[in-house]
Structures are given as structure tokens and as C-alpha cells.
Write a protein that holds these residues in place. Structure first.
Motif, PDB file in Angstrom:
ATOM      1  N   TYR A  20      62.124  58.964  51.762  1.00 34.99           N
ATOM      2  CA  TYR A  20      60.946  59.621  51.195  1.00 34.99           C
ATOM      3  C   TYR A  20      60.525  58.899  49.926  1.00 34.99           C
ATOM      4  O   TYR A  20      61.374  58.449  49.153  1.00 34.99           O
ATOM      5  CB  TYR A  20      61.237  61.092  50.869  1.00 34.99           C
ATOM      6  CG  TYR A  20      61.419  61.967  52.088  1.00 34.99           C
ATOM      7  CD1 TYR A  20      60.408  62.799  52.519  1.00 34.99           C
ATOM      8  CD2 TYR A  20      62.611  61.936  52.825  1.00 34.99           C
ATOM      9  CE1 TYR A  20      60.561  63.596  53.640  1.00 34.99           C
ATOM     10  CE2 TYR A  20      62.779  62.725  53.938  1.00 34.99           C
ATOM     11  CZ  TYR A  20      61.752  63.556  54.342  1.00 34.99           C
ATOM     12  OH  TYR A  20      61.902  64.329  55.464  1.00 34.99           O
ATOM     13  N   ALA A  21      59.212  58.830  49.704  1.00 35.02           N
ATOM     14  CA  ALA A  21      58.680  58.249  48.472  1.00 35.02           C
ATOM     15  C   ALA A  21      58.306  59.376  47.522  1.00 35.02           C
ATOM     16  O   ALA A  21      57.587  60.306  47.907  1.00 35.02           O
ATOM     17  CB  ALA A  21      57.461  57.391  48.768  1.00 35.02           C
ATOM     18  N   CYS A  22      58.809  59.317  46.298  1.00 36.95           N
ATOM     19  CA  CYS A  22      58.411  60.273  45.269  1.00 36.95           C
ATOM     20  C   CYS A  22      57.021  59.863  44.781  1.00 36.95           C
ATOM     21  O   CYS A  22      56.832  58.753  44.279  1.00 36.95           O
ATOM     22  CB  CYS A  22      59.412  60.280  44.122  1.00 36.95           C
ATOM     23  SG  CYS A  22      58.897  61.289  42.719  1.00 36.95           S
ATOM     24  N   LEU A  23      56.044  60.747  44.920  1.00 31.64           N
ATOM     25  CA  LEU A  23      54.667  60.415  44.570  1.00 31.64           C
ATOM     26  C   LEU A  23      54.387  60.584  43.082  1.00 31.64           C
ATOM     27  O   LEU A  23      53.257  60.375  42.640  1.00 31.64           O
ATOM     28  CB  LEU A  23      53.691  61.280  45.382  1.00 31.64           C
ATOM     29  CG  LEU A  23      53.800  61.137  46.906  1.00 31.64           C
ATOM     30  CD1 LEU A  23      52.723  61.948  47.595  1.00 31.64           C
ATOM     31  CD2 LEU A  23      53.732  59.683  47.345  1.00 31.64           C
ATOM     32  N   VAL A  24      55.408  60.953  42.302  1.00 32.57           N
ATOM     33  CA  VAL A  24      55.248  61.087  40.857  1.00 32.57           C
ATOM     34  C   VAL A  24      55.698  59.816  40.141  1.00 32.57           C
ATOM     35  O   VAL A  24      55.036  59.331  39.229  1.00 32.57           O
ATOM     36  CB  VAL A  24      56.028  62.314  40.333  1.00 32.57           C
ATOM     37  CG1 VAL A  24      55.821  62.483  38.830  1.00 32.57           C
ATOM     38  CG2 VAL A  24      55.603  63.575  41.067  1.00 32.57           C
ATOM     39  N   CYS A  25      56.833  59.230  40.593  1.00 34.21           N
ATOM     40  CA  CYS A  25      57.348  58.020  39.942  1.00 34.21           C
ATOM     41  C   CYS A  25      57.320  56.798  40.858  1.00 34.21           C
ATOM     42  O   CYS A  25      57.548  55.681  40.395  1.00 34.21           O
ATOM     43  CB  CYS A  25      58.769  58.245  39.426  1.00 34.21           C
ATOM     44  SG  CYS A  25      59.979  58.563  40.723  1.00 34.21           S
ATOM     45  N   GLY A  26      57.090  56.986  42.166  1.00 34.65           N
ATOM     46  CA  GLY A  26      56.970  55.865  43.091  1.00 34.65           C
ATOM     47  C   GLY A  26      58.275  55.368  43.673  1.00 34.65           C
ATOM     48  O   GLY A  26      58.269  54.437  44.476  1.00 34.65           O
ATOM     49  N   LYS A  27      59.417  55.972  43.321  1.00 31.40           N
ATOM     50  CA  LYS A  27      60.715  55.508  43.832  1.00 31.40           C
ATOM     51  C   LYS A  27      61.003  56.111  45.199  1.00 31.40           C
ATOM     52  O   LYS A  27      60.446  57.142  45.575  1.00 31.40           O
ATOM     53  CB  LYS A  27      61.826  55.868  42.844  1.00 31.40           C
ATOM     54  CG  LYS A  27      61.707  55.149  41.506  1.00 31.40           C
ATOM     55  CD  LYS A  27      62.821  55.567  40.562  1.00 31.40           C
ATOM     56  CE  LYS A  27      62.692  54.859  39.209  1.00 31.40           C
ATOM     57  NZ  LYS A  27      63.716  55.298  38.249  1.00 31.40           N
ATOM     58  N   TYR A  28      61.902  55.440  45.950  1.00 32.31           N
ATOM     59  CA  TYR A  28      62.270  55.873  47.294  1.00 32.31           C
ATOM     60  C   TYR A  28      63.631  56.572  47.254  1.00 32.31           C
ATOM     61  O   TYR A  28      64.575  56.080  46.617  1.00 32.31           O
ATOM     62  CB  TYR A  28      62.358  54.681  48.261  1.00 32.31           C
ATOM     63  CG  TYR A  28      61.052  53.953  48.487  1.00 32.31           C
ATOM     64  CD1 TYR A  28      59.835  54.509  48.110  1.00 32.31           C
ATOM     65  CD2 TYR A  28      61.034  52.700  49.097  1.00 32.31           C
ATOM     66  CE1 TYR A  28      58.637  53.842  48.320  1.00 32.31           C
ATOM     67  CE2 TYR A  28      59.838  52.022  49.318  1.00 32.31           C
ATOM     68  CZ  TYR A  28      58.655  52.598  48.920  1.00 32.31           C
ATOM     69  OH  TYR A  28      57.471  51.941  49.129  1.00 32.31           O
ATOM     70  N   TYR A  29      63.721  57.704  47.953  1.00 31.62           N
ATOM     71  CA  TYR A  29      64.977  58.453  48.034  1.00 31.62           C
ATOM     72  C   TYR A  29      65.181  58.943  49.458  1.00 31.62           C
ATOM     73  O   TYR A  29      64.226  59.122  50.218  1.00 31.62           O
ATOM     74  CB  TYR A  29      64.967  59.645  47.068  1.00 31.62           C
ATOM     75  CG  TYR A  29      64.920  59.248  45.619  1.00 31.62           C
ATOM     76  CD1 TYR A  29      66.073  58.857  44.940  1.00 31.62           C
ATOM     77  CD2 TYR A  29      63.714  59.253  44.921  1.00 31.62           C
ATOM     78  CE1 TYR A  29      66.022  58.477  43.607  1.00 31.62           C
ATOM     79  CE2 TYR A  29      63.652  58.877  43.594  1.00 31.62           C
ATOM     80  CZ  TYR A  29      64.807  58.487  42.948  1.00 31.62           C
ATOM     81  OH  TYR A  29      64.760  58.109  41.630  1.00 31.62           O
ATOM     82  N   GLN A  30      66.442  59.208  49.787  1.00 35.28           N
ATOM     83  CA  GLN A  30      66.806  59.594  51.142  1.00 35.28           C
ATOM     84  C   GLN A  30      66.897  61.113  51.260  1.00 35.28           C
ATOM     85  O   GLN A  30      67.362  61.795  50.359  1.00 35.28           O
ATOM     86  CB  GLN A  30      68.153  58.971  51.524  1.00 35.28           C
ATOM     87  CG  GLN A  30      68.553  59.203  52.979  1.00 35.28           C
ATOM     88  CD  GLN A  30      69.901  58.597  53.283  1.00 35.28           C
ATOM     89  OE1 GLN A  30      70.664  58.291  52.382  1.00 35.28           O
ATOM     90  NE2 GLN A  30      70.211  58.415  54.555  1.00 35.28           N
ATOM     91  N   GLY A  31      66.440  61.634  52.425  1.00 31.39           N
ATOM     92  CA  GLY A  31      66.636  63.035  52.769  1.00 31.39           C
ATOM     93  C   GLY A  31      65.798  64.000  51.963  1.00 31.39           C
ATOM     94  O   GLY A  31      65.174  63.642  50.973  1.00 31.39           O
TER      95      GLY A  31
END
Length: 499
Positions: free
Chosen positions: A93-104
């Protein structure tokens, strides 16, 4: 009294002023009966009654109070889709606030922990293109997020593709920068400019562009299990769509995913971290794409062969005891590009102690393929005299002008200036095939010495009849008269009857 009918209940969705439904209640619907309102459990979708009481419309909106926290300036979908913590490619998943990618997105996953710890609540699944709010874990359905979805996965209709060479409309990035779709800089990650110039040149070959802008053209191609080459086709299609995207958030594109697939499929023959030769990369890339699309020896078996494949005859006479044999062997073969040999550079300097830079005409170089001139070729096994005769020309002709020669000690660059026309070049007459006129559309040049030199390219944009110079992220207009002053290395010509 028997004619009186009981009042008919109608379902409706109650909306408050702040856009929330049913006053903040979930899972309920208002049943409206004249004189009273009853709240009853709602089904999976909410039904809205119009003023007349007849129209029934399903609602498809699920509002989220955190949409204003989205920062489009930090969103960058050019890089590899893997979790920044676990480096996993699964369920990212992409965090739309900071732009980083995270799982689950379940409890104890990286995206969930990030949402709780940093108060970043809006996420986009990079595979399904669905938006979620964490840690509440509900799907967000809102049309205002469609621009983010389009940047991640641009799509092109046939009508839009047909107008790319007719209408030149500038687009505005998030930061206000104006850019022209198709004329977009590519990020030089470390030393991959030799790949960038080739990719940018191929993105302006019309049949290739039209084919890869529509994903349905190649998504059904089946490859054997464990074959990685099809990844090259997918990544090239994604890069093509990003370069021509009229709604990009940035005025440049990073070819990170494309180059990762090149490193993987070439088994590290081509690297991001070390300089390479564009013609070696171009030759490998075209053949790898052709093979990945189930191409064979048939000239029409793939879009690569349809665009670039030409034919020639090779006449060979062996040399025995310093004397050429009379018997000549004829072989029919095909080519994706023609190699032009430059004359040797002068050994001496002029009276001003400056190196003499010779000039040569392009048609003098192409006389190698007229079927008359013979040249000696030496190998470790035998020596032979060969002459070449081009028998058929492709719609797009690639010329490679050999500038680097390897001697005993180092690789030497030939600085000879090639005089070449830009418009209406009659290659058919040069090869004795009748009139076939071509126009130059891409020109790859080299600056500096073999080690430490840089690559840049000139590209013709048909819609506004303008030439552009691209070097990594830098894009600028250039006069066509300036092209002939450069040191061309690879040129792509388009036949004039190609519409």
C-alpha cells in the motif's frame, strides 16, 4: 371507505449538511411514511428516493474525513512497488500522506502501525487500485481520487492515441511546471543515460508507441513458466504510458522499474551503476522484446520485426594464401540496423597544431551496402572479402555510426563529422531499390571521450513540428540546423508513407 389505500413507504438516504449519511449512523435506511419517519436496517447498498418517489439510485460514495491530508506533491509511483520496511512485494500500500510504501492493512502490519504512529490515514493498494482508511479499515470511494489512480495506471483510448501526432497540448504538473507529453526527461539514477536515450528514441516510433500504449494488445501473451522476459514487455509498456501521460504529477519520469527488469532479464549484462554502449543495449533490447512477444523468424511475427526488420544479401569470397578465391557464396539475411564505418582519423596535426577533424557524407558511408564495394574481414579462423546489398528497407531504418574502435591499449573515439540531411532522405535510390524517402525522427549523440562521456538525444515532435534536445532531466528546443554539428551515433529514420 373501501377506495382508500394505505400510504406507501419509500426508502431514502438521509444526508446531513457535512456530507455524512443518516446523521452519522451506519447500516440504517430511513423508511418514509406520510406523517412519520422510521429507521430500518439497510442492505449492502443505500437506496435514495427522489422527490417523485419513483427513481431508485444506488449510492457509490463512501466519504472519509482525512482526504484533505493527501499530499500529491510527494506521490511517486515510478519506483519499485515494495514495502519500505519488509521489502516484500506482496499486498503493498502507498501512504498518500508521505508517499512511502508499506505492506498489509490488518492489525500489526506495517501500514497499520504507520497509520497509528504517524496519524497518516489514507492508503492506496498498488495492485487493486482501491483506497482505504486506516486504522478504521474501510474502503474510500470518491471520484476526487481518480487523478491519483490515473497517474499510477494511465490508460489511453484509441481516439486519444490517434491525435498524439496532430495536437500538441502542454500539460501542467502539480508544481506548476509545463511539459509536453512524450517530450519528458528521464531520471539518470547513476550511469544509465545510455539506456535513457534508447528508451526515449523508441517511445517516438509510432507503431511501437501505439502498440504499447494499449495494454490489451499484449496482456494476453502467454509465456512458459519461470520466464522473466515478459516482465520486460510489461515494464516498457508502463514506461511508455508514463512518458505520454497528459495528467502526470511531475514533469519528468524515473525509469527505475524498467531498468530493474533490464538488469534482471539481461542477467546483469547492463547495469544502472556503470556506463554502457547504447547500440549493444538497443540490439539486445529489440531482440529480447521480440522473443518475449513470442516472435519468430517470420517478418510479421511481432511489432518489432514489423517496424525495424529489413533484408540484405551477403556475398563472401574466401582469401587463401593472400589471394581471393573466384567462388562467391551468397547468403540472404535480415537486419534490425545498419552499421556504417567511418574513415580513419588523420594521424597528423595541421600547421596550427590542431587535430584535423574530417567530414564525410552519409551516402558515402551507405555505399558499403550497394552490393559493389568489397571489404576484407579477418577472424581468428579465416579471412574473407565481403560485399553487402540491401534488398528491402523497413518502415523505420536504424543507422549505427561506429565511432569507437578498440586497439591494443585502449578504446579510441573517431570524431569525424557526418553530414546528413534531415528531411526527405532517399535511401531507396542509395541502395538501388527505387524512390523511398525517409525523415529523421531521433538522433543519439555522444559528447566527450569514451570514458566519462555523456549521451544525449534529439527528438522530432510531429504535432508541433519542433526538434527537442533531451539529456537526462533537461529538455529544451533546438534548431534543426544544429543537429548536423553534433557527432551522431544512432539515428532512426521514418518512411514518409507511414501515417
Amino acid at each position: 371507505m373501501s377506495d382508500l389505500k394505505p400510504p406507501v413507504a419509500k426508502r431514502m438516504k438521509i444526508e446531513t449538511g457535512n456530507g455524512e449519511s443518516n446523521g452519522g449512523l451506519t447500516g440504517v435506511t430511513a423508511a418514509v411514511v406520510p406523517g412519520k419517519i422510521e429507521l430500518v436496517p439497510a442492505g449492502p447498498s443505500v437506496v435514495k428516493a427522489e422527490a417523485g418517489g419513483d427513481a431508485v439510485v444506488k449510492s457509490k460514495s463512501r466519504l472519509c474525513p482525512y482526504l484533505d491530508t493527501i499530499d500529491r506533491c510527494v506521490l511517486d509511483f515510478d519506483f519499485e512497488k515494495l514495502c519500505s520496511v519488509t521489502l516484500s512485494r506482496i499486498n503493498v500500500y502507498a501512504c498518500l500522506v508521505c508517499g512511502k510504501y508499506y505492506q498489509g492493512r490488518g492489525p500489526a502490519t506495517q501500514a497499520y502501525l504507520h497509520s497509528v504512529g504517524e496519524y497518516h490515514h489514507v492508503y492506496l493498494n498498488l495492485h487493486t487500485l482501491k483506497f482505504y482508511c486506516l486504522p478504521d479499515n474501510y474502503e474510500i470511494i470518491d471520484s476526487s481520487l481518480d487523478d491519483i489512480k490515473y497517474v499510477l495506471n494511465p490508460t489511453f483510448a484509441k481516439e486519444h492515441i490517434a491525435k498524439l501526432d496532430i495536437i500538441a497540448k502542454e500539460s501542467r504538473a502539480i508544481d506548476g511546471t509545463m511539459y509536453l507529453p512524450g517530450i519528458v526527461g528521464l531520471n539518470n539514477i547513476k550511469a544509465n543515460d545510455y539506456c535513457n536515450v534508447v528508451l526515449q528514441a523508441l517511445c517516438h516510433v509510432k507503431p511501437l508507441r501505439d502498440y504499447f500504449l494499449r495494454e490489451e494488445n499484449y496482456e494476453k501473451i502467454k509465456r512458459p513458466p519461470g520466464d522473466n522476459n515478459f516482465l520486460l514487455v510489461q515494464r516498457f509498456g508502463e514506461l511508455m504510458r508514463k512518458l505520454w501521460n497528459p495528467r502526470n504529477f511531475k514533469s519528468h519520469v524515473s525509469p527505475h522499474e524498467m531498468l530493474q527488469s533490464v538488469v534482471l532479464c539481461s542477467k546483469k549484462q547492463f547495469q544502472i551503476t556503470s556506463q554502457g554502449d547504447p547500440i549493444i543495449f538497443l540490439s539486445w533490447f529489440l531482440n529480447a522484446l521480440h522473443k518475449a512477444m513470442n516472435g519468430n523468424k517470420h517478418p510479421k511475427s511481432s511489432i518489432i520485426y514489423k517496424s525495424f526488420l529489413g533484408g540484405m544479401k551477403v556475398f563472401t569470397r574466401k582469401i587463401e594464401n593472400d589471394k581471393a578465391e573466384d567462388e562467391e557464396v551468397t547468403q540472404e539475411t535480415t537486419f534490425l540496423y545498419l552499421t556504417c564505418d567511418l574513415p580513419a582519423t588523420p594521424l597528423f596535426k595541421n600547421e596550427l597544431m590542431e587535430n584535423i577533424i574530417p567530414q564525410v557524407n552519409l551516402f558515402t558511408l551507405l555505399s558499403k551496402f550497394n552490393g559493389i564495394q568489397e571489404k576484407e574481414y579477418n577472424t581468428y579462423k579465416d579471412n574473407a572479402l565481403k560485399r553487402f546489398h540491401v534488398t528491402s528497407l523497413p518502415p523505420f531504418l536504424i543507422l549505427y555510426i561506429r565511432r569507437f574502435t578498440k586497439n591494443t591499449f585502449f578504446i579510441e573515439k573517431n570524431p569525424t563529422i557526418v553530414n546528413f540531411p534531415i528531411m526527405s532522405v532517399d535511401f531507396g535510390e542509395a541502395f538501388g531499390l527505387g524512390s523511398m524517402q525517409y525523415d529523421l525522427i531521433a538522433n543519439i549523440v555522444h559528447e566527450g571521450q569514451h570514458k566519462g562521456g555523456t549521451w544525449r538525444m534529439h527528438m522530432y515532435h510531429k504535432a508541433n513540428n519542433t526538434w527537442y534536445e533531451l539529456q537526462d532531466l533537461h529538455v529544451k528546443e533546438i534548431l534543426p540546423q544544429m543537429l548536423t554539428l553534433t557527432e551522431p551515433y544512432i539515428q532512426i529514420y521514418q518512411r514518409q508513407d507511414i501515417k
